[in-house]
Design a protein around this motif. Structure first.
Motif, PDB file in Angstrom:
ATOM      1  N   PRO A  44       0.856  -1.194   0.000  1.00 19.58           N
ATOM      2  CA  PRO A  44       0.000   0.000   0.000  1.00 19.58           C
ATOM      3  C   PRO A  44       0.893   1.246   0.000  1.00 19.58           C
ATOM      4  N   LYS A  45       0.384   2.338  -0.517  1.00 20.98           N
ATOM      5  CA  LYS A  45       1.172   3.564  -0.698  1.00 20.98           C
ATOM      6  C   LYS A  45       1.912   3.989   0.570  1.00 20.98           C
ATOM      7  N   GLU A  46       1.211   3.991   1.704  1.00 22.13           N
ATOM      8  CA  GLU A  46       1.833   4.438   2.955  1.00 22.13           C
ATOM      9  C   GLU A  46       2.995   3.521   3.352  1.00 22.13           C
ATOM     10  N   ASP A  47       2.815   2.231   3.161  1.00 21.90           N
ATOM     11  CA  ASP A  47       3.867   1.276   3.500  1.00 21.90           C
ATOM     12  C   ASP A  47       5.041   1.383   2.527  1.00 21.90           C
ATOM     13  N   ALA A  48       4.745   1.612   1.261  1.00 19.61           N
ATOM     14  CA  ALA A  48       5.815   1.801   0.275  1.00 19.61           C
ATOM     15  C   ALA A  48       6.656   3.019   0.637  1.00 19.61           C
ATOM     16  N   GLU A  49       6.014   4.068   1.125  1.00 21.29           N
ATOM     17  CA  GLU A  49       6.755   5.264   1.539  1.00 21.29           C
ATOM     18  C   GLU A  49       7.680   4.959   2.711  1.00 21.29           C
ATOM     19  N   ILE A  50       7.245   4.107   3.615  1.00 18.11           N
ATOM     20  CA  ILE A  50       8.100   3.690   4.735  1.00 18.11           C
ATOM     21  C   ILE A  50       9.319   2.945   4.202  1.00 18.11           C
ATOM     22  N   LEU A  51       9.088   2.006   3.279  1.00 17.56           N
ATOM     23  CA  LEU A  51      10.190   1.257   2.681  1.00 17.56           C
ATOM     24  C   LEU A  51      11.186   2.196   2.023  1.00 17.56           C
TER      25      LEU A  51
END
Length: 133
Positions: A44-51
């Motif tokens: 998900p977008k938010e998790d991709a940003e964390i990565l």
């Protein structure tokens, strides 16, 4: 043993040639970056940003490791291309390249572990896919 060594030489030669072809390697665009891109696409977008944030924090450490690895691969290829092959020198060069690749792998693993600790349960499930449902 000799067959294994030959297969390793063929594999790293192939990978090296791919990286050294024009446009085949750009600083920061090595295999770890492509791996991060593939994983980020599954989150998900938010998790991709964390990565991406975690990866960017480790990038300064990763880039010199990639450079060292590329140099070790070139050295191994030059050794393999010698008219009079020195098996001990080739073996040492291949092992050096492997050791440098392992350092990159350890840093990428640390990136993913830190990511898994911080992303949502939904993101972790998406990465695992249907394996544990």
């Amino acid at each position: 043993m000799l067959l294994s060594l030959c297969l390793n030489v063929i594999l790293f030669t192939y990978v090296s040639v791919q990286w050294l072809l024009p446009g085949g390697f750009r600083p920061g665009a090595g295999m770890p970056l492509r791996m991060i891109e593939r994983v980020a696409e599954r989150l998900p977008k938010e998790d991709a940003e964390i990565l991406w944030s975690i990866y960017q924090g480790k990038e300064a450490e990763l880039l010199p490791l990639q450079t060292e690895y590329r140099h070790a691969l070139v050295k191994a290829m030059k050794t393999a291309a010698q008219t009079d092959l020195d098996k001990a020198e080739l073996d040492a060069a291949v092992k050096d390249a492997r050791d440098k690749r392992l350092k990159i792998g350890d840093l990428v693993i640390a990136t993913f572990v830190e990511t898994l600790e911080r992303i949502s349960p939904k993101g972790r499930r998406q990465l695992v896919g249907g394996y544990f449902r």
